[in-house]
Design an enzyme around this catalytic site. Structure first.
Site: not given
Ligand code: AGP
Length: 590
Positions: A2, A27, A74, A100-101, A467, A471, A474, A490, A585
Site C-alpha cells: 500500500c 503502490r 492494495w 502497510n504490511g 520476461e 510483460k 501482467e 515435450h 509495484k
Molecule cells: C514486473 O513487471 C513486475 N512488476 C514484477 O514481476 C516485479 O518485477 C517483481 O515484483 C520484483 O519487483 P522488484 O524488482 O522491486 O523486487
C-alpha cells in the site's frame, strides 16, 4: 503493498495528501482514504475504488485541518470494501491510523479487544487504533500509547497515526515496510517512498526497522521502540520531481520504455573501483547465487549467462520465495546477488536475511536509494534510472541488464571495452525505439483477440522469452508462457493449433539453428509465428527486426520490441498498462 502519506504543516493537509496519494497510487489502487485533524476532531473520508473515483465520491478535498494521513490500498486482509479502506479509527473516532504490511498477531489482539470495542472491518489494521485507545484508556498519553501498542504488534508494518486530543503531531512506526521522512521549513512529510513528497522537498530521513518517529511542525524526532531518542542525519535524494511525472505521455509505462537509451547511459555511470572489487569477490566466491522475483529474476537469468560467457564464472538463480528451501547450502563461502528495483520485495528481503544469517556475503542491484535491501547489503550497485512508476518493470530491467554486463566485463578485466560496447548499443536502442514503434501497435491490434501466446527461445534468449511473456500477461491479462524452445515438443506442442501466436526469439547467435527448427515444429501445427531476429525467415508470419549485436548482448535489443508489444496489446484491449488489476509495484508482503 500500500502507499502511506502523512503531513503536518501550515497548508490544508487534504490537498497535500491527495497530491501525494496520486504519486503513490502505483503502490495500490483498490481503495483510498484520508484522515485530517482539526478543531478537536478527526475527519475521515474514504471509499473503495481508484483514487479519482474516491475523490469524486467523497468530500476529501474539503477536509479541514493542517495535519493528516492518507492511504492507497492494495488489499491483503479483507476484501475491497469501504469498511476495509484506510484510515481506520478507534470507536470514539479520535484516533486515525493507516498501515502497510501484515499484523500477524491481529486475531489474538482482536479477540481480546472486541470485548471492549466495536470493530467495523475485516482488516488486521483495525486492531491498531483500538489498541492505542486501550492504552490511552489505561492512562497513557497518545504518544506513549502509540509506543506501547506498536511494541505489541508482530509482523510487518509501516504505521502512521494522528489524534484529535494531541493534534500537533503525526506518529510513525516502521518494521519491514518502508517509511521515509521529508523535511521542509515549518512542515514535515512521511511517506512510503520519496516520490510521495518529492515536489516539496528532497531532504530525507530514512526510518529503519524498529524505529518510531514523532513529526511536528518544528521538529522530527526518531526513537527506538523503547522511546529512546536516536540521532539521525538527513540526506538529500538526487531525484527531481519531473522524473516522477507522466509529462505528455499517455502512460508512465511508455514514458519509461522510451527513457531507456538515456537509462543505459546513466547506468554506465558507476564507480569502476567498486565494480572491480565486486568482480574480484565474485570470482573468489565458492558459489554465486542470484536471488530475485519477477522481472528482476529474468534479469538475473541473463546475468547468469553473462557471468558465464563473459566472466567465465558459473552462478545460479533462485526464485526469492524459494530461497529459504536452499538455506542448508548457503554459507560464508556463498556470494548472494539480490536484484530488486524497489529494494522492498518481501521475498527478496527474507532471502537476504536468511543468507546473512548463514554468513553469506550479499551484493545488491537496486534502484531505490535508501531502500531496505540497499541498507542490508554489503555492497550496492544503483540502477540510477530514476523513479519507475509503471507497475510493469521496463527501464529498471534494462538498467539491471547493464549493471550485470558491467560486472561481467569487470570479471573479464575488460570493463572499459565493455562500457564502450554498451554505450554504442544505447544509440541502437534509440533508433530501434522509433523503428519498432512504427509497426508494433498495428501488430498488437491484429493479435488483440488471441488468448494464448508462447514465447520460445534458447540459451541467453530464453530469459527474454520469460520476461516477454510476463510483460504481456501482467498488463494485458492474456495467458503467455516463456519456455526453452527445446521443451515445446515435450508437452506444450499439444496446445498449438491454427493461429496460435508463437513469439520466436532467434537472433543469429549460437542458438539460432536449433531454435528455428523448434519453431518449424510449431509452424507445422498451424502456429502464427512472430519472428524476433536480425534475419527474416520464410516461416515468420510477422517479423520483428533486431539490430545485429554481439551475441551475448542480444537481450538488450530484444527487450524493446517485447515491451512495446505488451504495452500496445494492453492499450489495444482498452486496459490501463500503468495499473494492472491485482498487482502492485512492489510486493512488500510474502
Ligand atoms: C514486473 O513487471 C513486475 N512488476 C514484477 O514481476 C516485479 O518485477 C517483481 O515484483 C520484483 O519487483 P522488484 O524488482 O522491486 O523486487
Amino acid at each position: 503493498m500500500c502507499g502511506l502519506i502523512g503531513y503536518i504543516g501550515n497548508e490544508q493537509a487534504a490537498s497535500i495528501l491527495l497530491g501525494a496519494m496520486a504519486r503513490l497510487e502505483y503502490r495500490g489502487y483498490d481503495s483510498a482514504g484520508v484522515a485530517t485533524v482539526d478543531n478537536g476532531n478527526v475527519h475521515v473520508a474514504k471509499d473503495k475504488g481508484k483514487l479519482a473515483d474516491v475523490i469524486r465520491e467523497c468530500d476529501i478535498k474539503t477536509l479541514p485541518g493542517q495535519v493528516g494521513i492518507g492511504h492507497v490500498r492494495w488489499a491483503t486482509h479483507g476484501g475491497v470494501t469501504r469498511e476495509n479502506a484506510h484510515p481506520h479509527c478507534d470507536e470514539k473516532a479520535s484516533i486515525a491510523v493507516v498501515h502497510n504490511g501484515i499484523i500477524e498477531n491481529y486475531t489474538e489482539i482482536r479477540s481480546r479487544l472486541s470485548r471492549k470495542y466495536r470493530f467495523v472491518s475485516e482488516t488486521d489494521t483495525e486492531v491498531i487504533p483500538h489498541l492505542i485507545r486501550d492504552f490511552i484508556d489505561a492512562g497513557n498519553t497518545f504518544e506513549d500509547a502509540f509506543f506501547k501498542a506498536t511494541r505489541e504488534l508482530k509482523g510487518s508494518y509501516a504505521i502512521l497515526a494522528v489524534s484529535a486530543t494531541e493534534p500537533d503531531k503525526v506518529l510513525a512506526a516502521r518494521k519491514e515496510s518502508p517509511l521515509v521522512i521529508g523535511l521542509d521549513h515549518g512542515s514535515s512529510f512521511i511517506g512510503s517512498d520519496v516520490l510521495s513528497f518529492l515536489p516539496h522537498t528532497n531532504r530525507v530521513l530514512y526510518l529503519d526497522d524498529g524505529e518510531r518517529a514523532v513529526l511536528t511542525r518544528d521538529s522530527v524526532k526518531i526513537y527506538d521502540e523503547h522511546h529512546n531518542e536516536l540521532g539521525k542525519k538527513p540526506t538529500s535524494v538526487n531525484w527531481e520531481w519531473k522524473q516522477g511525472s507522466k509529462g505528455d505521455y499517455n502512460h508512465f509505462m511508455i514514458k519509461e520504455i522510451e527513457e531507456q537509451p538515456q537509462v543505459i547511459r546513466q547506468a554506465l555511470i558507476q564507480d569502476n573501483r567498486l565494480l572491480m572489487k565486486m568482480a574480484i569477490d565474485i570470482l573468489r566466491a565458492r558459489q554465486v547465487v542470484f536471488v530475485a522475483c519477477g522481472t528482476s529474476r529474468y534479469a538475473a537469468l541473463i546475468g547468469r549467462y553473462a557471468f558465464s560467457k563473459i566472466g567465465r564464472t558459473f552462478s545460479d538463480v533462485i526464485i526469492a520465495s524459494e530461497f529459504g528451501y536452499f538455506s542448508e547450502s548457503v554459507d560464508k563461502g556463498t556470494l548472494v546477488i539480490a536484484i530488486s528495483q524497489s529494494g522492498e520485495t518481501a521475498d527478496v528481503l527474507d532471502g537476504v536475511r536468511q543468507a546473512k544469517a548463514n554468513g553469506a556475503t550479499v551484493f545488491s542491484i537496486v534502484n531505490v536509494v535508501g531502500s531496505s535491501l540497499a541498507r542490508m547489503s554489503d555492497q550496492v550497485l544503483y540502477l540510477n534510472c530514476g523513479p519507475e512508476i509503471g507497475v510493469a518493470a521496463t527501464k529498471s530491467f534494462m538498467a539491471q541488464l547493464i549493471l550485470l554486463y558491467l560486472l561481467s566485463f569487470s570479471m573479464d578485466n575488460s570493463l572499459s571495452e565493455g562500457k564502450e560496447k554498451l554505450r554504442e548499443i544505447s544509440a541502437l536502442v534509440e533508433a530501434d525505439l522509433h523503428y519498432h514503434s512504427l509497426y508494433i501497435p498495428a501488430m498488437a491490434a491484429k493479435l488483440k483477440d488471441k488468448k494464448d501466446f508462447y514465447y520460445l527461445a534458447r540459451g541467453i534468449n530464453f530469459a527474454m522469452a520469460g520476461e516477454g511473456a510476463l510483460k504481456l500477461k501482467e498488463i494485458s491479462y492474456v495467458h503467455a508462457e516463456g519456455m526453452p524452445a527445446g521443451e515445446l515438443k515435450h508437452g506444450t506442442l499439444a496446445l498449438i493449433e491454427s493461429g496460435t501466436p508463437v513469439v520466436a526469439i532467434c537472433p543469429t547467435d549460437y542458438t539460432y539453428a536449433d531454435t528455428v527448427a523448434n519453431v518449424m515444429e510449431a509452424k507445422a501445427r498451424g502456429a502464427y509465428i512472430i519472428g524476433v531476429s536480425n534475419v527474416n525467415e520464410p516461416i515468420f508470419n510477422e517479423y520483428v527486426r533486431l539490430s545485429k549485436v554481439e551475441e551475448v548482448l542480444y537481450p538488450i535489443v530484444t527487450t524493446i520490441p517485447l515491451q512495446l508489444l505488451a504495452y500496445h496489446s494492453a492499450v489495444a484491449r482498452g486496459l490501463d498498462p500503468d495499473k494492472p488489476r491485482n498487482l502492485a509495484k512492489s510486493v512488500t508482503v510474502k
